[in-house]
Design an enzyme around this catalytic site. Structure first.
Site, short mmCIF file in Angstrom:
data_model
loop_
_atom_site.label_atom_id
_atom_site.label_comp_id
_atom_site.label_asym_id
_atom_site.label_seq_id
_atom_site.Cartn_x
_atom_site.Cartn_y
_atom_site.Cartn_z
N TYR A 1 45.19 20.07 -34.98
CA TYR A 1 44.56 20.60 -33.77
C TYR A 1 43.20 21.20 -34.15
O TYR A 1 43.09 21.93 -35.13
CB TYR A 1 45.44 21.69 -33.14
CG TYR A 1 44.74 22.38 -31.99
CD1 TYR A 1 44.87 21.91 -30.69
CD2 TYR A 1 43.89 23.47 -32.21
CE1 TYR A 1 44.20 22.51 -29.63
CE2 TYR A 1 43.20 24.07 -31.16
CZ TYR A 1 43.36 23.59 -29.89
OH TYR A 1 42.68 24.16 -28.85
N GLU B 1 37.98 20.42 -27.19
CA GLU B 1 39.23 20.38 -27.95
C GLU B 1 39.57 18.96 -28.40
O GLU B 1 39.40 18.02 -27.64
CB GLU B 1 40.34 20.91 -27.02
CG GLU B 1 41.69 21.03 -27.63
CD GLU B 1 42.69 21.54 -26.60
OE1 GLU B 1 42.86 22.77 -26.49
OE2 GLU B 1 43.29 20.71 -25.89
#
Ligand code: GDP
Ligand code: MN
Length: 379
Positions: free
Chosen positions: A101, A189
């Site tokens: 992530y 993101e």
């Protein structure tokens, strides 16, 4: 304003972040054609503005163009969390060894952006943050200095990224920061950022949320807005420069000034009512704007009463009154209207609407009580 995955990834790519080859399709046959061009093994991905598409069955791997067509047919007929799928992204399938992530958002408490990363990337990052927050590595970014090389290396070390990937990771982290900063984003993101079987880093998913208040600086980005998913009345409101947000209650609110609009909603709730919307008609609202605001409020079928609360400063009471009258003429609303008008030209305004069939009030508390009673009476 949220961007779709394919839009976000194209922006990331402009800043040097590696993304899979792929294109967006609106029909299954287009999806088949793209899969064919990409060599057959593809992933077909629903483009909707919600997370968790994978778990909802909106991300599927296809072994050949025929399968891609079949899956695209299925996915294009889906609804994910209430949103219809209108487009799919057909990307070259990645052989995934590991999912990481990587994201940047604004940390209000720290008053600066924060880059976050985790070795536990993929579909359950919220769960990771909740259960094992120590697995999320953070670095605050000085907005003037930008992301520093050592910070990217600290993060790479913090998530136990093998040394051979640090260089590529540094490029991706720097690219994501540039994309975030240059687009005036609130969120940028990559989840997952994957390590592929042939040992490369690749941004497989992308998400961006842009700051609406900075969109005027980015006409190219503003054009990417997906009107399909927005409430029609909110689109209409934007056209007239009105700040409108639809809510679930039954008392429509027309107010000038965001602070006064929020106070009005609070006072309605205080007296047991439920506001149907937030609406700030802004300073200097003219009759045309007021009429548009009226149409938008009354297009909501739940409305049982409308509370108009105007404090005339720049906005003049007589202008507002003329707008109200013009709108009443046009729409002929059947719900009770409560009006509180004070400030500049309020007296002239009150005289204009004196003959109209409306309930008037002197104070906000009084107006709210009357609106709540009127809404209940209509039940
Ligand atoms: P999300 O569920 O909306 O976050 O959509 P993602 O694009 O992140 O996809 C969800 C999951 O599907 C990822 O975490 C991967 O595990 C898997 N996935 C996505 N693209 C590929 C791909 O190209 N190859 C493989 N093997 N898995 C993929
Ligand atoms: Mn994802």
């Amino acid at each position: 304003m949220k961007l779709h995955e394919y839009q976000s990834k194209l922006i990331f790519a402009e800043y040097g972040v590696p993304i899979p080859q792929g294109r967006v399709a609106a029909t299954a046959s287009e999806a088949k054609q793209i899969a064919h061009e990409l060599g057959g093994r593809v992933v077909v991905k629903s483009q909707v503005l919600v997370g968790g598409r994978g778990k909802a069955g909106g991300i599927r791997l296809a072994k050949n163009p025929g399968e891609a067509e079949e899956l695209a047919t299925q996915i294009l007929s889906m609804e994910i969390k209430g949103l219809p799928v209108r487009k799919v992204l057909v990307d070259e399938a990645a052989d995934i060894e590991k999912e990481i992530y990587l994201g940047i958002t604004n940390d209000r408490a720290a008053r600066r952006p924060v880059m976050m990363a985790s070795s536990e990337g993929g579909v359950d990052i919220e769960e990771v943050a909740r259960v094992t927050p120590e697995k999320i590595i953070k670095a605050h970014i000085d907005p003037l200095l930008g992301l520093q090389g050592y910070q990217a290396r600290d993060i790479a070390a913090g998530i136990d990224l093998p040394r051979e990937h640090w260089r590529a990771f540094g490029v991706i982290a720097a690219g994501l920061w540039q994309a975030y900063k240059k687009s005036d984003a609130n969120l940028a993101e990559i989840n997952p950022l994957v390590i592929t079987a042939d040992s490369k880093l690749l941004a497989v998913d992308g998400k961006m949320v842009l700051d609406d208040n900075a969109l005027f600086r980015h006409p190219d980005l503003a054009d990417k807005r997906d009107l399909d998913i927005e409430d029609d009345s909110e689109i209409e409101a934007r056209k007239y420069g009105l700040s409108y947000i639809k809510l679930d209650g039954d008392i429509g609110c027309m107010v000038n000034g965001a602070g006064l609009a929020m106070t009005t909603m609070d006072v309605i709730k205080h007296f047991g009512g439920e506001p149907a919307n937030f609406l700030d008609i802004g300073g200097g609202a003219n009759a045309e704007k007021v009429a548009a605001a009226f149409r938008i409020i009354l297009s909501d079928k739940n409305i049982k009463a409308v509370l108009i609360n105007i404090f005339g400063g720049i906005t003049r009471g007589d202008e507002v009154a003329r707008g109200i009258l013009a709108a009443m003429e046009e729409i002929k609303p059947e719900v009770p209207m409560v009006v509180r008008l004070v400030g500049t030209n309020a007296e002239e305004g009150r005289q204009l609407i004196a003959d109209a069939d409306m309930i008037t009030a002197e104070t906000l508390a009084g107006a709210a009580q009357k609106a709540v009673a009127a809404a209940e009476g209509g039940k």
